[in-house]
Design a protein around this motif. Sequence first.
Motif, PDB file in Angstrom:
ATOM      1  N   UNK A 123       0.847  -1.191   0.000  1.00 57.98           N
ATOM      2  CA  UNK A 123       0.000   0.000   0.000  1.00 57.98           C
ATOM      3  C   UNK A 123       0.882   1.240   0.000  1.00 57.98           C
ATOM      4  N   UNK A 124       0.369   2.319  -0.576  1.00 57.65           N
ATOM      5  CA  UNK A 124       1.070   3.605  -0.538  1.00 57.65           C
ATOM      6  C   UNK A 124       0.517   4.432   0.617  1.00 57.65           C
ATOM      7  N   UNK A 125       1.415   4.895   1.468  1.00 57.90           N
ATOM      8  CA  UNK A 125       1.010   5.672   2.632  1.00 57.90           C
ATOM      9  C   UNK A 125       1.939   6.871   2.792  1.00 57.90           C
ATOM     10  N   UNK A 126       1.605   7.715   3.767  1.00 57.08           N
ATOM     11  CA  UNK A 126       2.499   8.792   4.184  1.00 57.08           C
ATOM     12  C   UNK A 126       2.928   8.513   5.619  1.00 57.08           C
ATOM     13  N   UNK A 127       4.230   8.468   5.839  1.00 66.07           N
ATOM     14  CA  UNK A 127       4.747   8.325   7.197  1.00 66.07           C
ATOM     15  C   UNK A 127       4.899   9.711   7.803  1.00 66.07           C
ATOM     16  N   UNK A 133       6.086  14.807   6.938  1.00 67.26           N
ATOM     17  CA  UNK A 133       5.374  13.751   6.219  1.00 67.26           C
ATOM     18  C   UNK A 133       6.207  13.324   5.011  1.00 67.26           C
ATOM     19  N   UNK A 134       6.204  12.022   4.763  1.00 71.58           N
ATOM     20  CA  UNK A 134       7.035  11.490   3.679  1.00 71.58           C
ATOM     21  C   UNK A 134       6.314  10.310   3.039  1.00 71.58           C
ATOM     22  N   UNK A 135       6.142  10.308   1.707  1.00 70.08           N
ATOM     23  CA  UNK A 135       5.470   9.166   1.055  1.00 70.08           C
ATOM     24  C   UNK A 135       6.321   7.906   1.137  1.00 70.08           C
ATOM     25  N   UNK A 136       5.692   6.804   1.516  1.00 72.04           N
ATOM     26  CA  UNK A 136       6.415   5.541   1.670  1.00 72.04           C
ATOM     27  C   UNK A 136       5.583   4.404   1.074  1.00 72.04           C
ATOM     28  N   UNK A 137       6.256   3.311   0.832  1.00 70.97           N
ATOM     29  CA  UNK A 137       5.574   2.075   0.441  1.00 70.97           C
ATOM     30  C   UNK A 137       5.465   1.203   1.690  1.00 70.97           C
ATOM     31  N   UNK A 138       4.244   0.946   2.112  1.00 70.33           N
ATOM     32  CA  UNK A 138       4.005   0.113   3.295  1.00 70.33           C
ATOM     33  C   UNK A 138       3.722  -1.303   2.817  1.00 70.33           C
ATOM     34  N   UNK A 139       4.477  -2.258   3.333  1.00 72.58           N
ATOM     35  CA  UNK A 139       4.318  -3.649   2.885  1.00 72.58           C
ATOM     36  C   UNK A 139       4.083  -4.564   4.077  1.00 72.58           C
ATOM     37  N   UNK A 188      15.857   2.236  16.459  1.00 70.09           N
ATOM     38  CA  UNK A 188      15.304   1.074  17.155  1.00 70.09           C
ATOM     39  C   UNK A 188      14.622   1.511  18.452  1.00 70.09           C
ATOM     40  N   UNK A 189      13.363   1.091  18.584  1.00 72.33           N
ATOM     41  CA  UNK A 189      12.585   1.458  19.766  1.00 72.33           C
ATOM     42  C   UNK A 189      11.785   2.736  19.599  1.00 72.33           C
ATOM     43  N   UNK A 190      12.066   3.512  18.545  1.00 77.05           N
ATOM     44  CA  UNK A 190      11.304   4.737  18.286  1.00 77.05           C
ATOM     45  C   UNK A 190       9.997   4.381  17.572  1.00 77.05           C
ATOM     46  N   UNK A 191       9.091   5.388  17.464  1.00 77.17           N
ATOM     47  CA  UNK A 191       7.790   5.171  16.833  1.00 77.17           C
ATOM     48  C   UNK A 191       7.627   6.101  15.635  1.00 77.17           C
ATOM     49  N   UNK A 192       6.905   5.604  14.647  1.00 77.14           N
ATOM     50  CA  UNK A 192       6.608   6.374  13.441  1.00 77.14           C
ATOM     51  C   UNK A 192       5.140   6.125  13.084  1.00 77.14           C
ATOM     52  N   UNK A 193       4.462   7.170  12.601  1.00 73.85           N
ATOM     53  CA  UNK A 193       3.026   7.064  12.359  1.00 73.85           C
ATOM     54  C   UNK A 193       2.727   6.864  10.882  1.00 73.85           C
ATOM     55  N   UNK A 194       1.917   5.842  10.579  1.00 73.21           N
ATOM     56  CA  UNK A 194       1.412   5.606   9.226  1.00 73.21           C
ATOM     57  C   UNK A 194      -0.106   5.586   9.298  1.00 73.21           C
TER      58      UNK A 194
END
Length: 451
Positions: A123-127, A133-139, A188-194
């Motif tokens: 899926x295509x998402x924005x992180x 905000x940055x467009x990413x490929x979520x798999x 590692x251990x950090x959080x990112x929002x999708x």
Amino acid sequence: MKHIIYLFTRYFHDVIIALEAILANKMKSMLTALGIMFGVAAVISMLAIGKGAQQEVLEQIKLVGVNNIIVSPTETSLSSAESGTTGSGGNVRRYSPGLTLQDAEAIESAIPTVSKVSPVISLNYHAVLEGRSYPVALEGVSATYFELLNVNLVNGSVFSEQQSEGGLPVCVIGDNIKNRFFSTEDPIGKHIKCGDTWLEVIGLIERRDFTASASDEMGISSTDNKIFVPVKTMLLRFNDRARINPEVLESVARGGDGGNNSEASVVTATHQLDKIIVQVEATEHLSATADIVKRMLLRRHSDIYDFEVTVPELLLKQQQKTNDIFNIVLGAIASISLVVGGIGIMNIMLASVWERIREIGTRQAIGASRKDIIVQFLAESTLISVSGGMIGIILGVIMARLINVMADIQTVVSLFSVLVAFGVSATVGIVFGYIPAKRAANQDPVESLRH
């Protein structure tokens, strides 16, 4: 050892005379060596193209994984007219759910030659993080995905069984994601929002050299701009395309209701998965396993062909075989230049014998033997061809580089090709220089001095 020293001191003077003759006729020597120069340059550049093609195929095999089979969906419209089955109520429509997670599980559990399976949902998402905000490929993938495609981690770990089965919000990120959001800290251990979901980073993928043509031909892409989550996390927290299936099934079940009995309504299969990657235990089982996977999925999909089964490694090996044949032909054509260059050396040296017949007679008169004359002219032709070969090697390396830069074709100049080119150029000088040298040695000294 004494014998070698004797031969060196005995014929060293003849080699010096040959070198002086070459230097005294620089232009003629350069023109004589032209055929060798371009022949060697052509051979090196052609071998460089072949080596580059081979390396590119090996890189693509690494990208798609060894012994992998890829099952991908195809967009197929399923209508009552296509089924060809009738009953008391008219046309009976068959329905396929498309590629599902159950298909992947069935392949892994039912086929003994299969070692690992990973479903893939893209899926295509924005992180988003701290307002960026940055467009990413979520798999969505399984933990075995990284092993199937030889994806290595530089930090952290892949999904555990508990994280995979529970659909927990964890992720493994690519190098570009790390540089964008965590350039100065350990992710590692950090959080990112999708979307609306916060994902904990548990792994970091190493940066990976990527061959663009592999994406076009094999349907793969770089991992640098991707965020990987467990497949069940994707289905539970982001999007499960299979949820629309009850509505489609209801549409199919209604049949011809609504006064449209005469027209076949069309239903499009909805695929829950974008890909299933299947790894086979041994290469010799690839073709047979691919056939079994195809037949199994046809049964599960009501004999509707809404998927495609490909074996990238076999396709790439066939491509490599074609490249090898093509490069052999190119190498053979390029080698003709070396033969032409050798004939040119022989012609020039034969003409040189007649031009320098008085010199030959004078040397014989003052005590030079036939071997001395042979060594002189043989050394002259060999020096010309070796010098031309060395210049040709430089030209070949330059040509290979220009092909790489200007034509965007990968080239790799190997030590083997350089040694072969140098050895061939020396051999050409010896082989094609022997006849003129023999002709010079057989001259009658008396007749030679009369000229």
